[in-house]
Design an enzyme around this catalytic site. Structure first.
Site, PDB file in Angstrom:
ATOM      1  CG  HIS A  61     -47.974 -56.204 -11.648  1.00 32.39           C
ATOM      2  ND1 HIS A  61     -47.746 -54.956 -12.153  1.00 32.39           N
ATOM      3  CD2 HIS A  61     -47.451 -56.188 -10.392  1.00 32.39           C
ATOM      4  CE1 HIS A  61     -47.102 -54.219 -11.245  1.00 32.39           C
ATOM      5  NE2 HIS A  61     -46.925 -54.945 -10.165  1.00 32.39           N
ATOM      6  CB  CYS A  89     -45.854 -57.884  -6.263  1.00 33.16           C
ATOM      7  SG  CYS A  89     -45.460 -56.562  -7.423  1.00 33.16           S
TER       8      CYS A  89
END
Lengths: 334, 334, 334, 334
Positions: B217, B141
């Protein structure tokens, strides 16, 4: 003829009620109000929902951003049959005069005191009391959660003691804390118990704590029984209670995180878990006491109640017809 | 003829890829594997998705629960053209022999080392390299997030330094911490920089930190420029880059919480935010350095990449045809 | 003759500075101010520290609680040579007129703008500049932390880029969030870089993020070198830099949690970690870039600076004499 | 003649008990065991505490790090009169054979089952039962906390129902979660109630929940009364109960964060709050039910119990002599 519905306050509850209303074939969403042109306002507009300024004082904010509103709350009130007040706690009472003046019915949320309305409402507990009323209060998420399971057990209840472990902030709130603490309500018993009594006449006391999580409230319920009941009876009752679901730790529901994951796996809009989640393994009878643990999705459990309240206020359907209709439209499992 | 797809590992990534595959008109979801009969397994079955045991060793768990599986991984492999390995990091490499033996193509995820596959893949950066390949690795990711924005700026980049503030656990994980700490990767630079280089040849170094949040994130990106570019140029480039979206703090996007709320407001399944979110206000050029801040939804940004990888491996579409098809099917905004 | 010190604002910083002052043989703590009679006020009184109302407007609160104050701020100012202003950010500037009128020297904290004082101060970097001055600003915890390590490396620095991962709230603050989000400062570069430049003339840019933890701030530092240096050189320099300590992950310092545990194991008052903590393993030189990771105990790193600032303002000691004296009195390890 | 004490397991509890033992004039700390040479081991050695390997299997770790140990657990056992087992839950039972073989008395912690020892111990409740015993179990932090307040009210208690909101991880633990969830113990009632019954014979049931905080456990206590008592009586009783303190929200104790801040303000080592903290405002009598809320510092409340247990086992002092001695040495307020 569809009932024309306006939403005053398009935040956590307001936007969900707006969505739910738009899913009903006997209602029409006329517009919503915002205090500022944030992304929620833009998304509403992109979806064709007329956006009104919550009051004239907020107009400059919209003008500055070049966001054209459909008018102000007063304009919205002229076009609706009922307004759902989903403003922050305490503001509903102040808004009531506007609704009265405009001659529209109004639904208030649980952040208001019971006195604001003619009836405090949980559909499965007292739908009939709201029939034809002008002012109805849908009780808070916690009160709704307690009322759903307790009303199903009402005849067995001598006394209820519930400890409520509350989420500190909603998922979209990045201001409120605590980051690392447990905050008790030191006024004991807490105000939640009496609030249940505005809906059903049971003997109940509660205590409340805030903890650093955003997902759900959790209730530790202890009931002193008036007459015997077995664990299996309770499971049976809850399996036959609308808007209550049993979850098993054995299937991976270890915490509120997996309950919300379940709603996400169902592709529920905003991961709404309209149903009260009871951990099946937690249901336990010891002597004359019954224990169980339930979780409440604070963002959504009151949403179907708002829809049912509208139907009751306009006498559009009887209790179970409305509940079934609402459930079906929102994908509520039972 | 639709490509027959199996998913090995029906967890955070696997279930999203399964869903995405089911939305493609040129693919057919044949089945998924589980290691235990948890609620995810039951939901898959309720939706008509055949559930296989991830290996024979897990069969007793299913038998004990009375959950009838469609077979084991070996059976699934016999019925598919390609398997998407979405098992925990490092297991894909061990599984590869099974896939080779079964003669099926395989897609691995970013938890595997680059060596497991013939190409490390981000559709918009190097779709063509995966054409006809048997083994493709969709990068992590974080690497996907960096590659999307950096590949758009590639010609301007002399050097990239990115600091990655990582979520500690996924929303459905109630085991991992920390509850109250910041954990640095003290091996500096971190492994994320070299991982970007498996996709695009740029000079990059990274550092990484784990913090107690579950949502996304966040990357703090600094680029030393090879040739001049203005803030407006960068905005323009990002506005024209697929799977990258600009968000404005001014519209209420103050933190990752509101980014996820946006995905919820869109009624995205699992609140997926497939697109990399760049804060518009953060884009800033000072001398020969460009700065920006982006957020990555770790649960979903790689999902469209898996779909595109399948198309490339079977040469079913050219790059932009595949990307557009995938975007449309998943509601990706651009 | 001891310097008479008053503390305006007995909160996180104020109470620590009061304690530190009381440990000096050349200073006398005259009193502290409070805005309300909370447990901090009661504890101060129990320890014999005169408690003053921060202004007349707060007197009713103390009267209501039956808490007898020693007077108000004006009274305190009459009895001191220097006042340490530890009020919330921005209030110091407003208070300055009072200090001027009373003819006392004043120390401000990093929440004030640099203009409030004649010098922005970090003892080991520019002690001499504060000699004899009337108004000194001890810079913020973050700026102090950056200045300590950067001033030690100053001759090697061409450019610094630091990313600051900030704690959301102090441990005793149960109001502020976020509970579950990462909040960037989208104004890039952030204000922290220029603040370092008020102390030492280096080329620095910073970015800042808030995360849900209470223990410490963490800085990810990248330096572009003006002249070569090795990892071993940097370790050597930091080992010889006062108020900077090296910590090894290998010895169990995996996160900020263990750094604070170390301070607790030392039985430091309030688990103060006056020293900037640098992870030894993180120190890394790649080409002309130096990287390291440091953590800053936001509650305490500025405390010794306040003590040294007093000595400089009254010319009571030269730089190293003061630093050594302060260090010894507070148990600072080196 | 001082009693020679060894500590097996120098972690959260072990290091605090070691410190407490070193403060007693009738005890001598002979050594502690560690499984690895982390910073706790180095600090112990720096303070002159002999460090032993917890077993031979751990010797290579120490050798690799060049950390010279004083021997292994077997060696330590040869030199002590009593060993305090502060190893992780369940290991104490396994270690017991070693202690028996070495002929030393042993204290176990609450992670062990009651059967491991001859008596389950809370000094103020049943000191006399441990007199002369060889094996004593100091009960868990939660059980100690409940026993302290409940034993003071014992004659009034018909039935107790306590809901325990537990901290997820200790402050120095950066591995365990959850980050954002509430995890119930679905086995109802929880095991904590019966554990109290190993110390005092009362009718009690409990439920337990884990929440994402590190500071303290909180108990919501409801007591059904056997005979009347007033709120003022309860306050009076608690004010006269050792190791129980009343805290007022009105003085700023809004959450567990401020309770720990109080311990920090007292400069307690490791911010130990040995006393059980009861919120004064929460004490409430409604009909025949008494309610109160208390917080338990899981890291330290059992520490004085370990010291008292040693005295009882060696018949070194009578109950109140020991409690007073321990209290004084640790700064326990009453």
């Amino acid at each position: 003829m569809k009932v024309k519905v306006g939403i005053n306050g398009y935040g956590t509850i307001g936007k969900r009620v707006a969505y739910a209303v738009s899913k009903q074939d006997d209602m029409e969403l006329i517009g919503v109000t915002k205090t500022k042109p944030d992304f929620e306002a833009y998304l509403a507009r992109e979806r064709g929902i007329p956006v009104y300024a919550a009051s004239e004082e907020f107009l400059p904010r919209f003008e500055k951003a070049g966001f054209e509103v459909a008018g102000t709350l007063s304009d919205l009130l002229e076009n609706v049959d009922v307004i759902v007040d989903a403003t922050p706690g305490g503001m509903g009472a102040k808004n009531k005069a506007l609704y009265e003046k405009a001659g529209v019915k109004a639904i208030f949320q649980g952040g208001e005191k019971a006195e604001v309305a003619q009836v405090s409402f949980v559909a499965q507990a007292n739908y009939e009391k709201a029939l034809g009323k002008d002012y109805v209060r849908v009780v808070s998420c916690n009160t709704t959660g307690l009322t759903r399971t307790l009303s199903a057990l009402q005849e067995y209840i001598d006394y209820v003691y519930a400890v409520m472990i509350r989420r500190a902030a909603d998922p979209n709130d990045s201001k409120r804390g605590p980051v690392n603490a447990i905050t008790p309500s030191v006024t004991v018993p807490s105000h939640h118990g009496p609030d249940v009594q505005t809906v059903i006449p049971i003997n109940i006391e509660t205590m409340a704590f805030v903890v650093p999580t955003t997902l759900m409230h959790v209730h530790s319920v202890m009931i002193e029984l008036k007459k015997p009941i077995t664990r299996e009876d309770v499971i049976d009752i809850f399996e036959n209670t609308t808007r209550v679901l049993l979850f098993e730790k054995e299937r991976g529901f270890e915490s509120t995180a997996q309950l919300i994951e379940f709603a996400r796996d169902l592709h529920r809009e905003w991961n709404n878990l309209y149903e009260i989640a009871v951990w099946k393994e937690s249901i336990s009878v010891k002597g004359n006491r019954l224990f169980y643990i339930q979780a409440v999705h604070q963002e959504s459990d009151v949403v179907p109640e708002n829809v049912d309240a509208i139907r009751a206020m306009f006498e559009m359907a009887d209790k179970w017809e409305s509940i079934r209709k609402t459930n079906k439209s929102l994908g509520i499992l039972k």
